[in-house]
Design a protein around this motif. Structure first.
Motif, PDB file in Angstrom:
ATOM      1  N   ALA A   1      59.589  -9.048 -27.505  1.00 16.51           N
ATOM      2  CA  ALA A   1      59.971 -10.332 -26.906  1.00 16.51           C
ATOM      3  C   ALA A   1      61.360 -10.767 -27.372  1.00 16.51           C
ATOM      4  O   ALA A   1      62.192 -11.211 -26.562  1.00 16.51           O
ATOM      5  CB  ALA A   1      58.936 -11.401 -27.256  1.00 16.51           C
TER       6      ALA A   1
ATOM      7  N   ASP B   1      54.896 -14.733 -22.838  1.00 20.16           N
ATOM      8  CA  ASP B   1      55.531 -14.249 -24.067  1.00 20.16           C
ATOM      9  C   ASP B   1      56.939 -14.810 -24.222  1.00 20.16           C
ATOM     10  O   ASP B   1      57.373 -15.122 -25.340  1.00 20.16           O
ATOM     11  CB  ASP B   1      55.611 -12.718 -24.049  1.00 20.16           C
ATOM     12  CG  ASP B   1      54.254 -12.071 -23.924  1.00 20.16           C
ATOM     13  OD1 ASP B   1      53.580 -11.910 -24.943  1.00 20.16           O
ATOM     14  OD2 ASP B   1      53.872 -11.735 -22.782  1.00 20.16           O
TER      15      ASP B   1
ATOM     16  N   VAL C   1      60.555 -17.505 -27.397  1.00 19.22           N
ATOM     17  CA  VAL C   1      59.423 -16.588 -27.557  1.00 19.22           C
ATOM     18  C   VAL C   1      58.194 -17.416 -27.892  1.00 19.22           C
ATOM     19  O   VAL C   1      58.234 -18.280 -28.766  1.00 19.22           O
ATOM     20  CB  VAL C   1      59.702 -15.555 -28.667  1.00 19.22           C
ATOM     21  CG1 VAL C   1      58.449 -14.728 -28.961  1.00 19.22           C
ATOM     22  CG2 VAL C   1      60.852 -14.651 -28.264  1.00 19.22           C
ATOM     23  N   GLY C   2      57.102 -17.151 -27.183  1.00 18.41           N
ATOM     24  CA  GLY C   2      55.873 -17.898 -27.420  1.00 18.41           C
ATOM     25  C   GLY C   2      55.261 -17.573 -28.765  1.00 18.41           C
ATOM     26  O   GLY C   2      55.261 -16.409 -29.202  1.00 18.41           O
TER      27      GLY C   2
ATOM     28  N   LEU D   1      55.302  -7.691 -21.058  1.00 18.65           N
ATOM     29  CA  LEU D   1      55.671  -9.052 -21.434  1.00 18.65           C
ATOM     30  C   LEU D   1      55.632  -9.939 -20.198  1.00 18.65           C
ATOM     31  O   LEU D   1      56.178  -9.583 -19.146  1.00 18.65           O
ATOM     32  CB  LEU D   1      57.083  -9.097 -22.018  1.00 18.65           C
ATOM     33  CG  LEU D   1      57.357  -8.340 -23.318  1.00 18.65           C
ATOM     34  CD1 LEU D   1      58.842  -8.472 -23.685  1.00 18.65           C
ATOM     35  CD2 LEU D   1      56.486  -8.868 -24.457  1.00 18.65           C
ATOM     36  N   GLN D   2      54.987 -11.072 -20.316  1.00 19.30           N
ATOM     37  CA  GLN D   2      55.051 -12.085 -19.264  1.00 19.30           C
ATOM     38  C   GLN D   2      56.296 -12.933 -19.496  1.00 19.30           C
ATOM     39  O   GLN D   2      56.524 -13.445 -20.602  1.00 19.30           O
ATOM     40  CB  GLN D   2      53.816 -12.974 -19.287  1.00 19.30           C
ATOM     41  CG  GLN D   2      52.578 -12.342 -18.689  1.00 19.30           C
ATOM     42  CD  GLN D   2      51.488 -13.372 -18.462  1.00 19.30           C
ATOM     43  OE1 GLN D   2      51.346 -14.322 -19.219  1.00 19.30           O
ATOM     44  NE2 GLN D   2      50.716 -13.181 -17.405  1.00 19.30           N
TER      45      GLN D   2
ATOM     46  N   ASN E   1      52.303 -17.352 -29.539  1.00 18.07           N
ATOM     47  CA  ASN E   1      51.075 -16.566 -29.436  1.00 18.07           C
ATOM     48  C   ASN E   1      51.313 -15.134 -28.959  1.00 18.07           C
ATOM     49  O   ASN E   1      50.357 -14.396 -28.714  1.00 18.07           O
ATOM     50  CB  ASN E   1      50.101 -17.245 -28.473  1.00 18.07           C
ATOM     51  CG  ASN E   1      50.601 -17.238 -27.031  1.00 18.07           C
ATOM     52  OD1 ASN E   1      51.794 -16.993 -26.788  1.00 18.07           O
ATOM     53  ND2 ASN E   1      49.720 -17.502 -26.083  1.00 18.07           N
ATOM     54  N   THR E   2      52.572 -14.713 -28.821  1.00 17.02           N
ATOM     55  CA  THR E   2      52.833 -13.379 -28.298  1.00 17.02           C
ATOM     56  C   THR E   2      52.279 -12.296 -29.223  1.00 17.02           C
ATOM     57  O   THR E   2      52.323 -12.432 -30.448  1.00 17.02           O
ATOM     58  CB  THR E   2      54.341 -13.141 -28.084  1.00 17.02           C
ATOM     59  OG1 THR E   2      54.523 -11.849 -27.499  1.00 17.02           O
ATOM     60  CG2 THR E   2      55.104 -13.219 -29.401  1.00 17.02           C
ATOM     61  N   GLU E   3      51.763 -11.243 -28.637  1.00 18.49           N
ATOM     62  CA  GLU E   3      51.286 -10.101 -29.410  1.00 18.49           C
ATOM     63  C   GLU E   3      52.380  -9.061 -29.608  1.00 18.49           C
ATOM     64  O   GLU E   3      52.162  -8.049 -30.274  1.00 18.49           O
ATOM     65  CB  GLU E   3      50.082  -9.463 -28.697  1.00 18.49           C
ATOM     66  CG  GLU E   3      48.881 -10.394 -28.586  1.00 18.49           C
ATOM     67  CD  GLU E   3      47.713  -9.749 -27.852  1.00 18.49           C
ATOM     68  OE1 GLU E   3      47.880  -8.598 -27.368  1.00 18.49           O
ATOM     69  OE2 GLU E   3      46.655 -10.384 -27.757  1.00 18.49           O
ATOM     70  N   HIS E   4      53.548  -9.343 -29.003  1.00 18.56           N
ATOM     71  CA  HIS E   4      54.652  -8.382 -29.070  1.00 18.56           C
ATOM     72  C   HIS E   4      55.959  -9.091 -29.433  1.00 18.56           C
ATOM     73  O   HIS E   4      56.906  -9.109 -28.645  1.00 18.56           O
ATOM     74  CB  HIS E   4      54.796  -7.670 -27.727  1.00 18.56           C
ATOM     75  CG  HIS E   4      53.521  -7.088 -27.201  1.00 18.56           C
ATOM     76  ND1 HIS E   4      52.898  -6.000 -27.780  1.00 18.56           N
ATOM     77  CD2 HIS E   4      52.731  -7.474 -26.155  1.00 18.56           C
ATOM     78  CE1 HIS E   4      51.799  -5.722 -27.106  1.00 18.56           C
ATOM     79  NE2 HIS E   4      51.668  -6.596 -26.121  1.00 18.56           N
ATOM     80  N   PRO E   5      56.038  -9.651 -30.625  1.00 19.32           N
ATOM     81  CA  PRO E   5      57.241 -10.412 -30.993  1.00 19.32           C
ATOM     82  C   PRO E   5      58.510  -9.572 -31.023  1.00 19.32           C
ATOM     83  O   PRO E   5      59.580 -10.046 -30.642  1.00 19.32           O
ATOM     84  CB  PRO E   5      56.904 -10.971 -32.377  1.00 19.32           C
ATOM     85  CG  PRO E   5      55.812 -10.071 -32.897  1.00 19.32           C
ATOM     86  CD  PRO E   5      55.031  -9.658 -31.698  1.00 19.32           C
TER      87      PRO E   5
END
Length: 415
Positions: free
Chosen positions: A314, A85, A304-305, A31-32, A307-311
């Motif tokens: 996150a 993220d 939480v962004g 996660l960024q 566009n995150t691929e890891h909600p």
């Protein structure tokens, strides 16, 4: 034998699926995480929280950016479409970011939302009450008073029963006292909407009604601004710049040029560090003629962004940072900001001191002074008008009538 072979093949396939699923479950997720830089001590506290999360979640790695140029960097990231993220959002940036679609709605992801001060959660919710991020900490406004100047003038300290009239009478008595150094005034009053609006809300006034039309020129709102401006107009208060060229209320108060001022708990550390010999206290902003009081809140959230691929991961991080344990970290860290959760309020007081209870009490009724997106002309006119009223160049009624008209024009255009 053929049947047995099929059974063996099926079992092997199931086993392969199981191993694959186990590998997926243990796959490392990165996660960024971006946020702004604060004091070295506060930055270290953030890093400690991130390290604790990684230790508790070995399958999640955090790529952390704590930057003094965070505002510029995050805006550039949003513009590119490649943003982190998890990131922090200030209350004044929330309307535009929520409108742009870069924030993932919180939905049911917030841990124990009832423990968060309602005004803070409202600051990061849309018009329908849908929250988009989780407040991490906050500040409120309170009345600072110089005990030495009060003592010299023979004026009693502010109490929970103090009214606007009591506040004005104290400022007048201190300004006119022969026992107080010449040039000292009762109140430092910045020409700032984020100071006098505390009186507006305290008097039961609002910026707009349920129909969306402006109520900012109501009798209660006019009375609030007239009261705030009266200190300067009548010479029992002054703008900070008129008090030995002070840059803000905190400096004017710290230098002993004013016996009272309205500031937030961010001023605690400033006064302790820069004016250690100053004797002072804090109280809630006094009761209005309506018998109620108000204050403003200034807060920031973890988001939480979209566009995150890891909600899932996150939101797990956001709840770790803002949940009960995260709030206790804020409470016991010793920083000026207060935890966003009511359950951690006493821990903050235990750390900072019970003498600062006025800031915590304000969390119960504080309002975030954020205007809606698209009301830039109103905001500009509001700030210019506040300056004009404080300078004695315009009446509170005329100013508020003008900005109410601007608000209504914008509202009608958006209908």
């Amino acid at each position: 034998m053929r049947i047995s072979r099929y059974v063996v093949m099926a079992l092997a396939w199931v086993l392969a699926l199981g191993i694959s699923g186990l590998a997926f479950a243990q796959e490392t997720v990165t996660l960024q995480v971006w946020t702004g830089s604060s004091s070295p001590a506060e930055n270290e506290a953030k890093e400690a929280q991130f390290a604790a999360f990684e230790e508790a979640n070995p399958n999640i790695d955090l790529e952390v950016l704590i930057s003094p140029d965070y505002g510029t960097q995050i805006q550039a990231a949003f513009a590119s479409g490649d943003y982190p993220d998890v990131f922090t959002v200030g209350q004044f940036d929330f309307p535009s970011l929520q409108d742009s679609g870069v924030l993932m709605p919180a939905g049911d992801n917030i841990e124990n939302p009832d423990d968060i001060y309602p005004g803070l959660l409202a600051a990061f919710s849309d018009a329908e009450g849908n929250a988009f991020c989780v407040p991490k900490d906050f500040s409120t406004l309170a009345l600072f008073y110089n005990t030495d100047l009060f003592d010299a003038a023979g004026v009693d300290y502010p109490t929970a029963d103090w009214t606007w009239e009591d506040m004005y009478a104290a400022a007048e008595a201190i300004t006119n006292s022969d026992a107080v150094p010449e040039g000292v005034v009762g109140f430092s009053a910045a020409a700032d909407r984020n100071r006098w609006l505390g009186f507006l809300y305290g008097n039961g006034a609002t910026i707009a009604g349920e129909d969306g039309m402006s109520t900012v020129n109501s009798p209660e709102a006019v009375a609030a601004l007239e009261f705030y401006a009266s200190f300067v107009a009548n010479g029992v208060g002054a703008l900070p710049s008129e008090l030995n060229g002070a840059g803000w209320n905190g400096q004017a108060f710290g230098e002993g040029s004013a016996a009272m001022t309205i500031e937030g708990n961010w001023a605690i550390g400033y006064l302790e560090n820069d004016f250690p010999e100053l004797n002072w206290g804090v109280a809630e902003i006094p009761l209005s003629p309506a018998g109620t009081r108000g204050t403003l809140t200034f807060t920031e959230c973890w988001a939480v962004g979209a566009n995150t691929e890891h909600p899932e991961e996150a939101w797990a991080l956001v709840n770790f940072l803002t949940g009960t344990e995260g709030a206790m970290t804020v409470a016991t860290s010793g920083f000026g900001v207060m935890p966003a959760r009511m359950s951690a309020a006493q821990a903050w007081l235990d750390t900072r001191g019970e003498e600062y209870a006025a800031f915590v009490a304000g969390g119960e009724y504080a309002v975030a002074p954020v205007f809606p997106l698209g009301y830039g002309d109103f905001t500009t006119a509001f700030d210019e008008g506040t300056t004009a009223v404080m300078a004695g160049e315009e009446s509170a009624q005329d100013f508020l009538d003008e900005v109410a008209e601007i608000w209504n024009e914008i509202t009608e255009e958006n209908m």
